[in-house]
Motif scaffolding. Structure first.
Motif, PDB file in Angstrom:
ATOM      1  N   VAL A 106       0.895  -1.386   0.102  1.00 35.41           N
ATOM      2  CA  VAL A 106       0.046  -0.001  -0.010  1.00 35.41           C
ATOM      3  C   VAL A 106       1.063   1.184  -0.096  1.00 35.41           C
ATOM      4  O   VAL A 106       2.328   1.162   0.027  1.00 35.41           O
ATOM      5  N   THR A 110      -1.157   4.724   4.319  1.00 39.51           N
ATOM      6  CA  THR A 110      -2.363   3.774   4.374  1.00 39.51           C
ATOM      7  C   THR A 110      -2.176   2.560   5.293  1.00 39.51           C
ATOM      8  O   THR A 110      -1.064   2.027   5.027  1.00 39.51           O
ATOM      9  N   ALA A 194       4.234   7.399  -0.802  1.00 39.33           N
ATOM     10  CA  ALA A 194       2.858   8.108  -1.033  1.00 39.33           C
ATOM     11  C   ALA A 194       3.010   8.935  -2.398  1.00 39.33           C
ATOM     12  O   ALA A 194       3.907   9.819  -2.446  1.00 39.33           O
TER      13      ALA A 194
END
Length: 328
Positions: A106, A110, A194
């Motif tokens: 992920v 998250t 990210a």
């Protein structure tokens, strides 16, 4: 090009627990599968168990003081039940085998869903099993000798996430004692970088023209094919159909856009981590648009041009494992 392992953030209670874990087995990461045996299962009374033991002590002293044989017998029977509960709590974990752990990568920030797979020999009912990893906790249910538990671990940065020790415990059957054992899997979990929240659109295609794709609303006729139920009437080629004596449908072609080149060197004006976040965003955006793309990172061969889930994973993995700004 491997980022340092990261741990889920822990509070003061978890930090104190990790200090005590240094004396517990196992003392180093281990390969799975792992079987829990008597050498690594620990049993201690719970708070309720300590209160129960104090209560039994008071009952026993009172029975001896007043020479009350029924009260003394009751205290001894309750003490035997408490002693049996220690053994049964130990048997809840004994023979349990942790087969594997895994998680889908992920983006950083998250929660990552860690899945633990366990099995045990059938014939003994195991209830009330609990799995803890830092501040995350869940239950483990075994059905027909196998089961799975899912834990949500917080992620803070890209790279490898070290889940650390997993604690499997139980307070069944009476809640008087807690039996627990540690599993320290030699497995690291991947965390993608990210993506940038807001940024410019994809750069224009700079690679070779990709092959054409069939599209019902394209520009040029690619070929004729036999009619299939559900084809629109406007796509039917009536004149060729009349000559062939069967309905034929036009298939159109629409060229795909040129390959997108995601080059690290073209983002020299950005900071190190900002480049990684922007490239991660462009990778996701290219996938959403169905574009073929090539990722060029420093000191690595180019990835692509290609598209699809495997290519996306390869690109995001390469971005996640880039060294930090101070380590390059």
């Amino acid at each position: 090009m491997v980022a340092l392992p990261q741990r889920a953030p822990a509070g003061p209670r978890q930090q104190l627990r990790r200090r005590f874990q240094a004396w517990a087995r196992p003392r180093r990461p281990e390969a799975l599968p792992v079987a829990l045996d008597r050498h690594r299962i620990y049993v201690l009374p719970t708070r309720f168990g300590l209160f129960f033991a104090l209560l039994l002590g008071v009952m026993g002293l009172g029975a001896l003081n007043y020479n009350n044989n029924p009260a003394l017998l009751l205290a001894l029977l309750l003490a035997a039940a408490a002693n049996a509960s220690l053994l049964l709590a130990h048997l809840q974990l004994s023979g349990l085998q942790v087969v594997a752990i895994g998680a889908e990568p992920v983006a950083a920030g998250t929660p990552l869903e860690l899945r633990l797979h366990a099995r045990a020999a059938p014939g003994r009912e195991r209830r009330g099993l609990r799995v803890d990893c830092g501040a995350a906790t869940t239950t483990l249910s075994l059905s027909e000798g196998s089961g799975q538990a899912s834990l949500l671990l917080p992620t803070t940065q890209r790279g490898w996430l070290d889940p650390g020790r997993l604690c499997i415990s139980s307070i069944r059957p009476l809640g008087l004692a807690r039996a627990w054992a540690y599993v320290w899997p030699q497995t690291l979990l991947l965390v993608y970088p990210a993506p940038e929240a807001h940024g410019p659109p994809l750069p224009p295609g700079g690679g070779s023209q990709a092959p054409v794709r069939l599209h019902p609303a394209g520009d040029d006729v690619h070929h004729l094919r036999a009619y299939r139920r559900g084809d629109p009437r406007r796509a039917i080629a009536w004149k060729p159909s009349a000559r062939r004596g069967a309905l034929l449908v036009r298939e159109y072609e629409q060229p795909r856009g040129a390959d997108v080149v995601l080059d690290w060197r073209q983002l020299s004006a950005l900071a190190w981590e900002a480049r990684i976040r922007r490239l991660a965003r462009w990778v996701d955006e290219a996938e959403r648009e169905g574009r073929r793309y090539r990722l060029q990172l420093p000191g690595q061969p180019a990835l692509g041009p290609a598209s699809g889930a495997q290519h996306r994973h390869a690109c995001l993995r390469a971005l996640a494992l880039l060294p930090a700004a101070g380590e390059r």
